[in-house]
Design an enzyme around this catalytic site. Structure first.
Site, PDB file in Angstrom:
ATOM      1  N   ASP A  43      14.796  25.310   2.542  1.00 14.73           N
ATOM      2  CA  ASP A  43      14.068  25.967   3.617  1.00 14.73           C
ATOM      3  C   ASP A  43      13.168  25.000   4.388  1.00 14.73           C
ATOM      4  O   ASP A  43      13.024  25.111   5.609  1.00 14.73           O
ATOM      5  CB  ASP A  43      13.222  27.105   3.052  1.00 14.73           C
ATOM      6  CG  ASP A  43      14.062  28.314   2.663  1.00 14.73           C
ATOM      7  OD1 ASP A  43      15.170  28.465   3.221  1.00 14.73           O
ATOM      8  OD2 ASP A  43      13.620  29.101   1.813  1.00 14.73           O
ATOM      9  N   GLY A  44      12.548  24.060   3.679  1.00  9.37           N
ATOM     10  CA  GLY A  44      11.698  23.095   4.357  1.00  9.37           C
ATOM     11  C   GLY A  44      12.476  22.268   5.365  1.00  9.37           C
ATOM     12  O   GLY A  44      12.007  22.031   6.488  1.00  9.37           O
ATOM     13  N   ASP A 143     -10.567  31.679  -0.291  1.00  8.85           N
ATOM     14  CA  ASP A 143      -9.920  30.368  -0.386  1.00  8.85           C
ATOM     15  C   ASP A 143      -9.206  30.027   0.913  1.00  8.85           C
ATOM     16  O   ASP A 143      -8.908  28.861   1.170  1.00  8.85           O
ATOM     17  CB  ASP A 143      -8.919  30.349  -1.536  1.00  8.85           C
ATOM     18  CG  ASP A 143      -9.586  30.142  -2.892  1.00  8.85           C
ATOM     19  OD1 ASP A 143     -10.808  29.878  -2.916  1.00  8.85           O
ATOM     20  OD2 ASP A 143      -8.893  30.243  -3.914  1.00  8.85           O
TER      21      ASP A 143
END
Length: 253
Positions: A43-44, A143
């Protein structure tokens, strides 16, 4: 009907081996001359290919030579031409990110999956959230937070307990990452036309970085996010295995 195919692959040996085999079998043309670009990797690499070729006319058909492969089709060498002829096309608009650094530099990037803000130090981030110029949340202690497209809603957004969005929906997901205050605030669904602005509260003490599909900016003061409808990414999938089906399947596993 013959197709002119450009084969591209990630640096992984398994992807490079697959590319060599496919080029030997079907030939290869440049991306500029191709009717379709076949991307081999995970996917990257698919996201990288879509960003890199967004100015070309050819759609991208991915075959998984990586790990998850949510944006990819199964790998096969024998029936590629038939699969390309039968493939269905999805069109995705990316997100546009604009962010300011403390020195006044404005950074811009596009994201197919999501734009995220993450704390860059030991203390929680403090973010102020405005939608279309109207303040909606005075202070989010967390976060981080992210805005995801439907195509990216099963990725980091889903891991942060954000909603999975149907691929044809004109909505975006605004999701908190480990929210501390408000304690149970999980985020919001926004119209695709919305412009989201995050202002970082006390950026020197609580530094925040911004990330758009793995292209990051350190120590941002504010980030603005909106859909970029002028850019359309064309992705091809085998029948019955398009993004709509994959998004539904993710919700029942």
């Amino acid at each position: 009907m013959s197709r002119k195919i450009a084969f591209v692959a990630s640096d992984m040996p398994v992807a490079q081996t697959a590319r060599a085999a496919l080029v030997a079998r079907f030939g290869h043309v440049s991306e500029e001359d191709a009717d379709v670009i076949v991307a081999l990797g995970g996917d990257g690499f698919m996201l990288h290919t879509l960003h890199r070729t967004q100015g070309l006319d050819a759609p991208v058909y991915g075959m998984n030579r990586g790990t998850v492969g949510f944006l990819m089709n199964e790998y096969s060498e024998t029936d590629l031409i038939e699969r390309l002829s039968a493939a269905e096309e999805e069109v995705i608009n990316p997100l546009s990110m604009k962010a300011e650094s403390p020195d006044g530099t404005i950074h811009e990037a596009l994201a197919i999956n999501e734009v995220s803000l993450l704390r860059a130090g030991p203390q929680a981030a403090k973010l102020r959230i405005s939608i279309d110029g109207r303040l909606r949340l005075e202070e989010l202690v967390c976060d981080g937070a992210l805005v995801a497209t439907p195509a990216g809603s099963t990725a980091y957004n889903n891991s942060a307990h954000g909603p999975i969005l149907p691929i044809g929906s004109d909505v975006l997901a605004l999701t908190a990452v480990a929210a501390f205050r408000p304690r149970r605030w999980r985020g919001a669904l926004l119209p695709k036309t919305a412009q989201v602005r995050f202002d970082v509260i006390d950026p020197e003490k609580r530094p925040v970085m911004a990330d758009a599909d793995s292209r990051w900016v350190e120590n941002v003061l504010w980030v603005e996010i909106r859909s970029e409808t002028r850019v359309a990414h064309r992705i091809m999938f085998d029948p019955g295995h398009g993004l709509e089906e994959r998004l539904l399947r993710e919700q029942f596993t």
